[in-house]
Design a protein around this motif. Structure first.
Motif, PDB file in Angstrom:
ATOM      1  N   SER A 131       0.556  -1.292  -0.071  1.00  0.00           N
ATOM      2  CA  SER A 131      -0.029   0.035   0.086  1.00  0.00           C
ATOM      3  C   SER A 131       0.854   1.270  -0.094  1.00  0.00           C
ATOM      4  CB  SER A 131      -0.895   0.237   1.234  1.00  0.00           C
ATOM      5  OG  SER A 131      -1.828  -1.209   1.349  1.00  0.00           O
ATOM      6  N   SER A 132       2.073   1.335   0.553  1.00  0.00           N
ATOM      7  CA  SER A 132       2.717   2.417   0.632  1.00  0.00           C
ATOM      8  C   SER A 132       3.538   2.745  -0.899  1.00  0.00           C
ATOM      9  CB  SER A 132       4.231   2.027   1.588  1.00  0.00           C
ATOM     10  OG  SER A 132       3.262   1.989   2.898  1.00  0.00           O
ATOM     11  N   ILE A 133       3.587   1.647  -1.363  1.00  0.00           N
ATOM     12  CA  ILE A 133       4.184   1.761  -2.793  1.00  0.00           C
ATOM     13  C   ILE A 133       2.954   2.386  -3.731  1.00  0.00           C
ATOM     14  CG2 ILE A 133       5.092   0.824  -5.019  1.00  0.00           C
ATOM     15  CD1 ILE A 133       7.020   1.131  -2.959  1.00  0.00           C
ATOM     16  N   ALA A 134       1.818   2.079  -3.393  1.00  0.00           N
ATOM     17  CA  ALA A 134       0.614   2.612  -4.318  1.00  0.00           C
ATOM     18  C   ALA A 134       0.625   4.055  -3.910  1.00  0.00           C
ATOM     19  CB  ALA A 134      -0.711   1.797  -3.702  1.00  0.00           C
ATOM     20  N   ASN A 135       0.841   4.388  -2.757  1.00  0.00           N
ATOM     21  CA  ASN A 135       0.824   5.752  -2.257  1.00  0.00           C
ATOM     22  C   ASN A 135       1.838   6.574  -2.962  1.00  0.00           C
ATOM     23  OD1 ASN A 135      -0.147   8.092  -0.886  1.00  0.00           O
ATOM     24  ND2 ASN A 135       0.479   7.430   1.042  1.00  0.00           N
ATOM     25  N   LEU A 136       3.035   5.899  -3.005  1.00  0.00           N
ATOM     26  CA  LEU A 136       4.272   6.509  -3.514  1.00  0.00           C
ATOM     27  C   LEU A 136       3.759   6.838  -4.962  1.00  0.00           C
ATOM     28  CD1 LEU A 136       7.352   7.460  -3.251  1.00  0.00           C
ATOM     29  CD2 LEU A 136       7.711   5.093  -4.137  1.00  0.00           C
ATOM     30  N   ALA A 137       3.265   6.085  -5.678  1.00  0.00           N
ATOM     31  CA  ALA A 137       2.917   6.119  -6.894  1.00  0.00           C
ATOM     32  C   ALA A 137       1.968   7.037  -7.239  1.00  0.00           C
ATOM     33  CB  ALA A 137       2.607   4.801  -7.546  1.00  0.00           C
ATOM     34  N   ASP A 138       1.378   7.106  -6.549  1.00  0.00           N
ATOM     35  CA  ASP A 138       0.240   8.128  -6.555  1.00  0.00           C
ATOM     36  C   ASP A 138       0.590   9.494  -6.423  1.00  0.00           C
ATOM     37  OD1 ASP A 138      -2.651   9.422  -6.754  1.00  0.00           O
ATOM     38  OD2 ASP A 138      -2.917   9.372  -4.490  1.00  0.00           O
ATOM     39  N   LYS A 139       1.620   9.791  -5.618  1.00  0.00           N
ATOM     40  CA  LYS A 139       1.992  11.182  -5.301  1.00  0.00           C
ATOM     41  C   LYS A 139       3.262  11.521  -6.206  1.00  0.00           C
ATOM     42  CE  LYS A 139       1.536  10.813  -0.271  1.00  0.00           C
ATOM     43  NZ  LYS A 139       0.643  11.611   0.044  1.00  0.00           N
ATOM     44  N   LEU A 140       3.841  10.462  -6.765  1.00  0.00           N
ATOM     45  CA  LEU A 140       4.765  10.780  -7.948  1.00  0.00           C
ATOM     46  C   LEU A 140       4.592  10.832  -9.252  1.00  0.00           C
ATOM     47  CD1 LEU A 140       8.267   9.063  -6.314  1.00  0.00           C
ATOM     48  CD2 LEU A 140       7.127  11.375  -5.999  1.00  0.00           C
ATOM     49  N   LYS A 141       3.351  10.337  -9.579  1.00  0.00           N
ATOM     50  CA  LYS A 141       2.826  10.358 -10.919  1.00  0.00           C
ATOM     51  C   LYS A 141       3.880   9.904 -12.023  1.00  0.00           C
ATOM     52  CE  LYS A 141      -0.024  14.114  -9.510  1.00  0.00           C
ATOM     53  NZ  LYS A 141      -0.654  15.614  -9.731  1.00  0.00           N
ATOM     54  N   PRO A 142       4.464   8.737 -11.953  1.00  0.00           N
ATOM     55  CA  PRO A 142       5.363   8.370 -13.062  1.00  0.00           C
ATOM     56  C   PRO A 142       4.759   8.045 -14.256  1.00  0.00           C
ATOM     57  CG  PRO A 142       5.005   6.380 -11.514  1.00  0.00           C
ATOM     58  CD  PRO A 142       4.031   7.733 -10.784  1.00  0.00           C
ATOM     59  N   ARG A 143       5.261   8.456 -15.240  1.00  0.00           N
ATOM     60  CA  ARG A 143       5.103   8.052 -16.763  1.00  0.00           C
ATOM     61  C   ARG A 143       5.152   6.460 -16.833  1.00  0.00           C
ATOM     62  NH1 ARG A 143       8.227  12.085 -20.259  1.00  0.00           N
ATOM     63  NH2 ARG A 143       7.083  11.178 -21.860  1.00  0.00           N
ATOM     64  N   TYR A 144       6.171   6.025 -16.362  1.00  0.00           N
ATOM     65  CA  TYR A 144       6.442   4.600 -16.521  1.00  0.00           C
ATOM     66  C   TYR A 144       6.666   4.058 -14.995  1.00  0.00           C
ATOM     67  CZ  TYR A 144       6.511   4.381 -21.638  1.00  0.00           C
ATOM     68  OH  TYR A 144       6.222   4.386 -22.711  1.00  0.00           O
ATOM     69  N   HIS A 145       6.053   2.980 -14.554  1.00  0.00           N
ATOM     70  CA  HIS A 145       6.331   2.572 -13.206  1.00  0.00           C
ATOM     71  C   HIS A 145       6.812   1.152 -13.419  1.00  0.00           C
ATOM     72  CE1 HIS A 145       5.105   1.572  -8.701  1.00  0.00           C
ATOM     73  NE2 HIS A 145       6.194   1.090  -9.073  1.00  0.00           N
ATOM     74  N   PHE A 146       7.976   0.460 -13.187  1.00  0.00           N
ATOM     75  CA  PHE A 146       8.468  -0.757 -13.124  1.00  0.00           C
ATOM     76  C   PHE A 146       8.766  -1.519 -11.938  1.00  0.00           C
ATOM     77  CE2 PHE A 146       9.932   1.297 -16.978  1.00  0.00           C
ATOM     78  CZ  PHE A 146       9.399   0.644 -17.965  1.00  0.00           C
ATOM     79  N   ALA A 147       8.174  -2.872 -11.505  1.00  0.00           N
ATOM     80  CA  ALA A 147       8.261  -3.676 -10.445  1.00  0.00           C
ATOM     81  C   ALA A 147       8.279  -4.860 -10.923  1.00  0.00           C
ATOM     82  CB  ALA A 147       6.928  -3.401  -9.461  1.00  0.00           C
ATOM     83  N   ALA A 148       8.760  -5.751  -9.865  1.00  0.00           N
ATOM     84  CA  ALA A 148       8.930  -7.213 -10.425  1.00  0.00           C
ATOM     85  C   ALA A 148       8.541  -7.978  -8.906  1.00  0.00           C
ATOM     86  CB  ALA A 148      10.428  -7.400 -10.618  1.00  0.00           C
ATOM     87  N   LEU A 149       9.447  -8.866  -8.565  1.00  0.00           N
ATOM     88  CA  LEU A 149       9.314  -9.813  -7.607  1.00  0.00           C
ATOM     89  C   LEU A 149       8.026 -11.031  -7.519  1.00  0.00           C
ATOM     90  CD1 LEU A 149      10.102  -7.554  -4.365  1.00  0.00           C
ATOM     91  CD2 LEU A 149      11.454  -9.332  -5.587  1.00  0.00           C
ATOM     92  N   GLU A 150       7.081 -10.740  -8.395  1.00  0.00           N
ATOM     93  CA  GLU A 150       5.987 -11.787  -8.462  1.00  0.00           C
ATOM     94  C   GLU A 150       6.165 -12.823  -9.383  1.00  0.00           C
ATOM     95  OE1 GLU A 150       3.411 -11.863  -6.190  1.00  0.00           O
ATOM     96  OE2 GLU A 150       4.255 -10.097  -5.329  1.00  0.00           O
ATOM     97  N   GLY A 151       7.147 -12.713 -10.242  1.00  0.00           N
ATOM     98  CA  GLY A 151       7.409 -13.786 -11.146  1.00  0.00           C
ATOM     99  C   GLY A 151       6.371 -13.616 -12.388  1.00  0.00           C
ATOM    100  N   ALA A 152       5.856 -12.437 -12.635  1.00  0.00           N
ATOM    101  CA  ALA A 152       4.685 -12.393 -13.364  1.00  0.00           C
ATOM    102  C   ALA A 152       5.078 -11.177 -14.501  1.00  0.00           C
ATOM    103  CB  ALA A 152       3.315 -12.150 -12.880  1.00  0.00           C
ATOM    104  N   HIS A 153       4.506 -11.347 -15.690  1.00  0.00           N
ATOM    105  CA  HIS A 153       4.472 -10.087 -16.444  1.00  0.00           C
ATOM    106  C   HIS A 153       3.108  -9.807 -16.600  1.00  0.00           C
ATOM    107  CE1 HIS A 153       3.993  -8.676 -20.845  1.00  0.00           C
ATOM    108  NE2 HIS A 153       4.594  -7.956 -19.985  1.00  0.00           N
ATOM    109  N   TYR A 154       3.137  -8.362 -16.411  1.00  0.00           N
ATOM    110  CA  TYR A 154       1.929  -7.719 -16.309  1.00  0.00           C
ATOM    111  C   TYR A 154       2.146  -6.421 -16.746  1.00  0.00           C
ATOM    112  CZ  TYR A 154      -2.258  -5.119 -14.250  1.00  0.00           C
ATOM    113  OH  TYR A 154      -3.549  -4.466 -13.964  1.00  0.00           O
ATOM    114  N   GLU A 155       1.117  -5.820 -17.858  1.00  0.00           N
ATOM    115  CA  GLU A 155       1.041  -4.223 -18.431  1.00  0.00           C
ATOM    116  C   GLU A 155      -0.162  -3.973 -18.227  1.00  0.00           C
ATOM    117  OE1 GLU A 155       2.966  -3.694 -22.116  1.00  0.00           O
ATOM    118  OE2 GLU A 155       4.277  -5.410 -22.118  1.00  0.00           O
ATOM    119  N   ARG A 156      -0.363  -3.008 -17.270  1.00  0.00           N
ATOM    120  CA  ARG A 156      -1.791  -2.435 -16.934  1.00  0.00           C
ATOM    121  C   ARG A 156      -2.249  -1.435 -17.939  1.00  0.00           C
ATOM    122  NH1 ARG A 156      -4.960   1.290 -15.450  1.00  0.00           N
ATOM    123  NH2 ARG A 156      -6.406   0.769 -13.765  1.00  0.00           N
TER     124      ARG A 156
END
Length: 557
Positions: free
Chosen positions: A180-205
């Motif tokens: 949830s903290s990363i969600a809040n961070l993304a909301d505040k920083l408004k990145p044009r691209y946000h990359f993450a991993a750790l889940e072993g999955a590929h997901y393009e929202r």
């Protein structure tokens, strides 16, 4: 303006497979030309002897990365040893550790914000974890500037919790995935691209917007991309290539262009309690389960052959639920602290109310119910209503919205099986309880475009301007609670909206659908001219109930 784009590669968890990664990068560069930088999220280092031996070749200079590579810090205690400093440093030629958290700005002006590790679950935080203080220290200097519009790229190892809201669904366990903290961070920083991993999955929202439609000036969209592990056996995508012109050198009109598939912001929670949680970098609490309403449709409505047809309690939790009602089927209430919102006075549409004409009820879910429209345009004209007392769609809690969408989907399938499309409309004006009208129109009567044109033309004739709103737009983002409005949803997903100023014809929705251009039943525009006897209503409701039953998710098998 002729700005030169920066060519970027992003990568998921490397887990020590450096040669596999860099061989793949070289292959790509031979085909498409040199990239400017490679950004790695998730766990870069492996823990096997082979991975450590491979890293030693790069660390010692025996091998060299073919591209400027920037990595995040450890996501587990076992790999912390590979990072000599928390502040960031060069680990090997062309391989740079960005640091615990911060902002990296390239010579091109490209701005990259980053946070290493996973969210700390205890104090003091382990070396491979970040804390709320880290996030505050990252956000405050950026957002304090009046010129701040967002960052070009955000790198985190963990996913933001709830990023899939309003968008396409990822192949991960959404109950436990993300921070949830990363969600809040993304909301505040408004990145044009946000990359993450750790889940072993590929997901393009699907891209999401960073402004409120019709209330705020247009802003750039954000794209969240999760990448899989390097060389994963399922061959899920772990490298993502893209060109980006830095925000600070980009033409503002180009920057804020909205793609066709843009959705609402997944982190903007409409309900007050969730909005409060979003204010700080604190993990969201678990939501308490909503109460349910039990009403036995088999008692008085010709459904005796389906006597088992009660709405069930939530899966896996049948404790403490009181299934008893009085002889009329009135609500006696589950013995739970949370109740559906209640009206301050009499209400004809609150299901617990004695005023409700229960013989018109077609289906009952946990938060919504379906009823035959009294004096309907057609025999299959129905209403979707919340069980509790809500005035309009924009006032609904998230669980009510979710079930209302399920009823919409079920009704579309029901009407489609009958060779019909459906039109839905709501009038939040001179009404106290939400009624979403659902009217079927035979496919051979007219096309969706004809229905849309009929609404537009008849609105213009009455000096009203119906606006078309983007397909993925949430009505809550356009109409703040308390705003009077009229809203139409077509079977194509197109939505029409009119903010009511002073006067609005109460029968407008019915008048359009009854007109010659649509159903061609002008005498039925006023519901009072379409009244039936109690016996006719009961028979019509029974037929509707029986017809809809195969599509009704609220019935137990």
């Amino acid at each position: 303006m002729g700005e030169k784009p920066v060519r970027v590669l992003a990568c998921g968890d490397v887990e020590g497979r450096l040669s596999a990664l860099f061989n793949r990068v070289q292959t790509i560069q031979k085909k498409t030309g040199q990239f400017d930088l490679l950004l790695c999220v998730g766990e870069f280092f492996g823990m096997t002897p082979e991975a450590e031996a491979e890293w030693e070749q790069y660390r010692s200079g025996a091998k060299k990365a073919p591209i400027h590579t920037y990595i995040l810090g450890a996501t587990r205690q076992e790999t912390v040893k590979n990072f000599s400093s928390a502040d960031g440093c060069e680990l090997a030629e062309n391989i740079t550790y960005l640091g615990r958290r911060g902002v990296f700005t390239g010579v091109s002006g490209l701005q990259i914000a980053y946070v290493s590790g996973q969210e700390a679950l205890q104090e003091p935080a382990p070396a491979h974890c970040f804390t709320s203080k880290d996030l505050t220290a990252l956000v405050a200097p950026l957002t304090s500037s009046t010129k701040f519009r967002g960052v070009d790229i955000l790198l985190t190892s963990q996913w933001p919790r709830g990023v899939w809201q309003y968008g396409n669904t990822p192949e991960v366990n959404t109950k436990s995935c993300g921070s949830s903290s990363i969600a809040n961070l993304a909301d505040k920083l408004k990145p044009r691209y946000h990359f993450a991993a750790l889940e072993g999955a590929h997901y393009e929202r699907l891209p999401y917007r960073n402004h409120v439609v019709l209330q705020e000036n247009a802003q750039h969209v954000s794209r969240f991309i999760a990448l899989a592990t390097v060389n994963n056996p399922a061959k899920k995508k772990y490298l993502y290539a893209f060109n980006i012109i830095p925000m600070k050198t980009m033409d503002p009109s180009e920057l804020v262009k909205q793609p066709q598939d843009v959705t609402e912001n997944p982190y903007r929670c409409p309900t007050k309690d969730k909005a409060e949680k979003q204010k700080s970098f604190a993990a969201a609490d678990e939501e308490e389960p909503a109460a349910q309403f039990f009403f036995d449709l088999s008692r008085k409505q010709g459904g005796g052959h389906r006597g088992h047809g009660r709405k069930r309690p939530p899966d896996g939790d049948r404790r403490g639920w009181d299934h008893q009602g009085d002889r009329e089927g009135h609500y006696q209430g589950p013995k739970q602290p949370r109740r559906h919102p209640q009206p301050t006075g009499p209400c004809w549409f609150c299901l617990a109310s004695p005023q409700v004409e229960k013989h018109l009820v077609i289906s009952i879910g946990s938060h919504c119910y379906l009823a035959k429209a009294k004096g309907g345009l057609t025999p299959q004209h129905v209403l979707i209503l919340p069980i509790g007392h809500y005035q309009s769609v924009v006032d609904l809690s998230s669980e009510v919205v979710e079930e209302m969408e399920k009823y919409k989907t079920a009704l579309r399938s029901f009407y489609k099986s009958r060779g019909e499309r459906c039109v839905m409309f709501e009038r939040n004006y001179k009404s106290q309880h939400l009624q979403l009208q659902v009217v079927p129109v035979p496919l051979d009567r007219c096309a969706t475009d004809d229905i849309k044109e009929a609404f537009m033309v008849q609105a213009q004739e009455q000096q009203m301007e119906l606006m078309e709103i983007p397909q993925h737009t949430d009505l809550k983002q356009i109409a703040p609670p308390g705003t009077p409005y009229f809203y139409v949803e077509l079977d194509s997903g197109e939505k029409l909206y009119y903010r009511i100023q002073k006067f609005f014809p109460l029968q407008f929705g019915r008048e359009v659908l009854a007109s010659e251009a649509v159903l061609n039943i002008p005498t039925r525009a006023d519901w009072r001219e379409c009244k039936q006897s109690r016996e006719e209503e009961e028979e019509n409701s029974k037929q509707l109930r029986d017809g809809f039953q195969p599509f009704d998710f609220a019935w137990e098998d």
